[in-house]
Design a protein around this motif. Structure first.
Motif, PDB file in Angstrom:
ATOM      1  N   GLN A 124       0.826  -1.209   0.000  1.00  0.00           N
ATOM      2  CA  GLN A 124       0.000   0.000   0.000  1.00  0.00           C
ATOM      3  C   GLN A 124       0.862   1.262   0.000  1.00  0.00           C
ATOM      4  OE1 GLN A 124      -2.746  -0.195   3.280  1.00  0.00           O
ATOM      5  NE2 GLN A 124      -4.108  -1.636   2.246  1.00  0.00           N
ATOM      6  N   GLN A 125       1.912   1.249   0.811  1.00  0.00           N
ATOM      7  CA  GLN A 125       2.771   2.426   0.927  1.00  0.00           C
ATOM      8  C   GLN A 125       3.620   2.661  -0.325  1.00  0.00           C
ATOM      9  OE1 GLN A 125       4.906   2.453   4.718  1.00  0.00           O
ATOM     10  NE2 GLN A 125       3.172   1.428   5.688  1.00  0.00           N
ATOM     11  N   LEU A 126       3.867   1.608  -1.080  1.00  0.00           N
ATOM     12  CA  LEU A 126       4.629   1.766  -2.320  1.00  0.00           C
ATOM     13  C   LEU A 126       3.806   2.413  -3.422  1.00  0.00           C
ATOM     14  CD1 LEU A 126       6.578  -1.620  -2.484  1.00  0.00           C
ATOM     15  CD2 LEU A 126       7.581   0.664  -2.266  1.00  0.00           C
ATOM     16  N   GLY A 127       2.495   2.382  -3.299  1.00  0.00           N
ATOM     17  CA  GLY A 127       1.641   2.976  -4.322  1.00  0.00           C
ATOM     18  C   GLY A 127       1.814   2.286  -5.662  1.00  0.00           C
ATOM     19  N   PRO A 128       1.950   3.049  -6.766  1.00  0.00           N
ATOM     20  CA  PRO A 128       2.090   2.440  -8.092  1.00  0.00           C
ATOM     21  C   PRO A 128       3.305   1.527  -8.230  1.00  0.00           C
ATOM     22  CG  PRO A 128       1.550   4.769  -8.280  1.00  0.00           C
ATOM     23  CD  PRO A 128       1.847   4.520  -6.834  1.00  0.00           C
ATOM     24  N   GLN A 129       4.344   1.770  -7.419  1.00  0.00           N
ATOM     25  CA  GLN A 129       5.539   0.925  -7.497  1.00  0.00           C
ATOM     26  C   GLN A 129       5.279  -0.505  -7.019  1.00  0.00           C
ATOM     27  OE1 GLN A 129       8.398   3.608  -5.348  1.00  0.00           O
ATOM     28  NE2 GLN A 129       9.718   3.146  -7.092  1.00  0.00           N
ATOM     29  N   ALA A 130       4.194  -0.707  -6.302  1.00  0.00           N
ATOM     30  CA  ALA A 130       3.872  -2.049  -5.804  1.00  0.00           C
ATOM     31  C   ALA A 130       3.673  -3.046  -6.937  1.00  0.00           C
ATOM     32  CB  ALA A 130       2.621  -1.993  -4.931  1.00  0.00           C
ATOM     33  N   ASP A 131       3.278  -2.567  -8.099  1.00  0.00           N
ATOM     34  CA  ASP A 131       3.092  -3.460  -9.241  1.00  0.00           C
ATOM     35  C   ASP A 131       4.421  -4.028  -9.732  1.00  0.00           C
ATOM     36  OD1 ASP A 131       0.341  -3.180  -9.240  1.00  0.00           O
ATOM     37  OD2 ASP A 131       0.381  -1.458 -10.602  1.00  0.00           O
ATOM     38  N   LYS A 132       5.537  -3.477  -9.251  1.00  0.00           N
ATOM     39  CA  LYS A 132       6.861  -3.986  -9.610  1.00  0.00           C
ATOM     40  C   LYS A 132       7.461  -4.836  -8.488  1.00  0.00           C
ATOM     41  CE  LYS A 132       7.958  -0.131 -12.699  1.00  0.00           C
ATOM     42  NZ  LYS A 132       8.937   0.962 -13.001  1.00  0.00           N
ATOM     43  N   VAL A 133       6.611  -5.252  -7.536  1.00  0.00           N
ATOM     44  CA  VAL A 133       7.045  -6.100  -6.427  1.00  0.00           C
ATOM     45  C   VAL A 133       6.191  -7.367  -6.410  1.00  0.00           C
ATOM     46  CG1 VAL A 133       7.258  -6.306  -3.918  1.00  0.00           C
ATOM     47  CG2 VAL A 133       7.797  -4.133  -5.043  1.00  0.00           C
ATOM     48  N   GLN A 134       6.848  -8.515  -6.265  1.00  0.00           N
ATOM     49  CA  GLN A 134       6.125  -9.780  -6.143  1.00  0.00           C
ATOM     50  C   GLN A 134       6.451 -10.432  -4.810  1.00  0.00           C
ATOM     51  OE1 GLN A 134       3.766 -11.337  -8.369  1.00  0.00           O
ATOM     52  NE2 GLN A 134       3.490 -12.232  -6.323  1.00  0.00           N
ATOM     53  N   VAL A 135       5.434 -10.629  -3.983  1.00  0.00           N
ATOM     54  CA  VAL A 135       5.597 -11.330  -2.710  1.00  0.00           C
ATOM     55  C   VAL A 135       5.218 -12.796  -2.909  1.00  0.00           C
ATOM     56  CG1 VAL A 135       4.806 -11.517  -0.323  1.00  0.00           C
ATOM     57  CG2 VAL A 135       5.166  -9.262  -1.351  1.00  0.00           C
ATOM     58  N   ILE A 136       6.103 -13.688  -2.473  1.00  0.00           N
ATOM     59  CA  ILE A 136       5.888 -15.124  -2.636  1.00  0.00           C
ATOM     60  C   ILE A 136       5.965 -15.812  -1.284  1.00  0.00           C
ATOM     61  CG2 ILE A 136       6.822 -17.251  -3.636  1.00  0.00           C
ATOM     62  CD1 ILE A 136       7.701 -15.580  -6.036  1.00  0.00           C
ATOM     63  N   PHE A 137       4.931 -16.557  -0.950  1.00  0.00           N
ATOM     64  CA  PHE A 137       4.833 -17.314   0.301  1.00  0.00           C
ATOM     65  C   PHE A 137       5.070 -18.788  -0.021  1.00  0.00           C
ATOM     66  CE2 PHE A 137       2.423 -19.851   3.331  1.00  0.00           C
ATOM     67  CZ  PHE A 137       2.583 -19.212   4.558  1.00  0.00           C
ATOM     68  N   ILE A 138       6.135 -19.374   0.548  1.00  0.00           N
ATOM     69  CA  ILE A 138       6.432 -20.790   0.336  1.00  0.00           C
ATOM     70  C   ILE A 138       6.114 -21.535   1.629  1.00  0.00           C
ATOM     71  CG2 ILE A 138       8.207 -22.507  -0.164  1.00  0.00           C
ATOM     72  CD1 ILE A 138       9.661 -20.415  -1.830  1.00  0.00           C
ATOM     73  N   THR A 139       5.203 -22.487   1.561  1.00  0.00           N
ATOM     74  CA  THR A 139       4.825 -23.200   2.773  1.00  0.00           C
ATOM     75  C   THR A 139       5.875 -24.231   3.174  1.00  0.00           C
ATOM     76  OG1 THR A 139       3.164 -24.562   3.880  1.00  0.00           O
ATOM     77  CG2 THR A 139       3.448 -24.910   1.518  1.00  0.00           C
ATOM     78  N   VAL A 140       6.106 -24.334   4.482  1.00  0.00           N
ATOM     79  CA  VAL A 140       6.978 -25.368   5.026  1.00  0.00           C
ATOM     80  C   VAL A 140       6.133 -26.464   5.688  1.00  0.00           C
ATOM     81  CG1 VAL A 140       8.977 -23.864   5.347  1.00  0.00           C
ATOM     82  CG2 VAL A 140       7.268 -24.024   7.172  1.00  0.00           C
ATOM     83  N   ASP A 141       4.833 -26.444   5.394  1.00  0.00           N
ATOM     84  CA  ASP A 141       3.908 -27.428   5.967  1.00  0.00           C
ATOM     85  C   ASP A 141       3.021 -28.014   4.866  1.00  0.00           C
ATOM     86  OD1 ASP A 141       2.452 -28.983   7.745  1.00  0.00           O
ATOM     87  OD2 ASP A 141       1.223 -27.308   8.468  1.00  0.00           O
ATOM     88  N   PRO A 142       3.650 -28.681   3.871  1.00  0.00           N
ATOM     89  CA  PRO A 142       2.841 -29.191   2.756  1.00  0.00           C
ATOM     90  C   PRO A 142       1.856 -30.280   3.172  1.00  0.00           C
ATOM     91  CG  PRO A 142       5.081 -30.066   2.665  1.00  0.00           C
ATOM     92  CD  PRO A 142       5.074 -29.011   3.732  1.00  0.00           C
ATOM     93  N   GLU A 143       2.076 -30.866   4.334  1.00  0.00           N
ATOM     94  CA  GLU A 143       1.172 -31.902   4.824  1.00  0.00           C
ATOM     95  C   GLU A 143      -0.232 -31.347   5.058  1.00  0.00           C
ATOM     96  OE1 GLU A 143       0.791 -34.766   8.785  1.00  0.00           O
ATOM     97  OE2 GLU A 143       2.771 -34.063   8.150  1.00  0.00           O
TER      98      GLU A 143
END
Length: 209
Positions: free
Chosen positions: A101-120
Motif C-alpha cells: 500500500q505504501q509503495l503505491g504504483p511501485q507495488a506493481d513492480k514487487v512480487q511477494v511469494i509465500f512458500i509453505t513449510v507445511d505441505p502436509e
C-alpha cells in the motif's frame, strides 16, 4: 554496480539469519543479528553476492510451476511460513500488504511469494484462500515433502515440527525472515521479522530505482 560484501561475511550473516527462528507464538530469543552492520545504503541486511538462495521451482495453488526467472523486472520477496502459524506468518504477511500500500504504483513492480513449510496440511486450495487474503497479488507455492526440503535447503531455511498438546497436533518452528531479489533476479537482502514497514519500503524503493 550493486554494493558487494565479502563472501565470508555474507555466509556469516546468513548463518546468523538461521537463528531468526519462530515458534510461531513468540520470537526466538536468538532472533537478533549479532554481527556488526556491513556498510550499505540498505536498512536491512545486505547479502548481495550470496552463493545460495539462487532460485526456486515449485507449483502455485493452480498447479503452475513458478521460478524466479518468471518475475524478472520485479523485486521479489520470498517468505517461508505456513497457514496455521498463529503469529509470525500472519504478521509478516500483513506487514508486506501494508508495504504494498505504501509503495503505491511501485507495488506493481514487487512480487511477494509465500512458500509453505507445511505441505502436509497446506493444500493448494487452502493456500489459494490464505495468501491472496492479504493482497490479491501475493502468490503461494506448495511442493511435496521432497520439493519443500530441497528449496528450504537451497535457501538454508530451517523448519521443524514441534508436537502440540493434542495428539497429532503440531506447530512448525521456522526461519523468521524474508529474502529479497532485485529486478535482475539477484539476491540482495535478508529482511528481519518485526521491524515495521518503513525499512522495507525504503529498501524496495532503492531496488526499484
Amino acid at each position: 554496480m550493486p554494493n558487494r560484501i565479502p563472501r565470508r561475511v555474507a555466509a556469516l550473516i546468513l548463518a546468523s539469519a538461521g537463528l531468526l527462528l519462530s515458534a510461531c507464538d513468540k520470537q526466538s530469543e536468538g532472533g537478533q543479528m549479532l554481527l556488526s552492520p556491513v556498510q550499505s545504503s540498505f536498512k536491512n541486511t545486505d547479502v548481495t553476492g550470496l552463493e545460495y538462495a539462487k532460485d526456486f521451482s515449485l507449483p502455485d495453488f493452480t498447479g503452475k510451476t513458478r521460478t524466479l526467472a518468471e518475475f524478472k523486472g520485479k523485486a521479489v520477496v520470498v517468505f517461508f511460513g505456513y497457514t496455521q502459524c498463529p503469529d509470525v506468518c500472519p504478521t509478516t504477511m500483513t506487514e508486506m500488504a501494508n508495504v504494498m500500500q505504501q509503495l503505491g504504483p511501485q507495488a506493481d513492480k514487487v512480487q511477494v511469494i509465500f512458500i509453505t513449510v507445511d505441505p502436509e496440511r497446506d493444500t493448494p486450495e487452502l493456500l489459494s484462500k490464505y495468501v491472496p487474503a492479504f493482497d490479491k497479488r501475493f502468490i503461494g507455492l506448495v511442493g511435496d515433502k521432497a520439493a519443500t526440503e530441497k528449496v528450504a535447503k537451497d535457501f538454508k531455511v530451517f523448519y521443524q515440527k514441534v508436537p502440540g498438546k493434542e495428539p497429532g497436533s503440531y506447530t512448525v518452528d521456522h526461519t523468521a525472515g524474508s529474502y529479497v531479489f532485485d529486478p535482475q533476479g539477484r539476491i540482495r537482502l535478508f529482511v528481519r521479522h518485526g521491524q515495521g514497514t518503513e525499512p522495507i519500503v525504503h529498501d524496495l524503493k532503492q531496488l526499484l530505482s
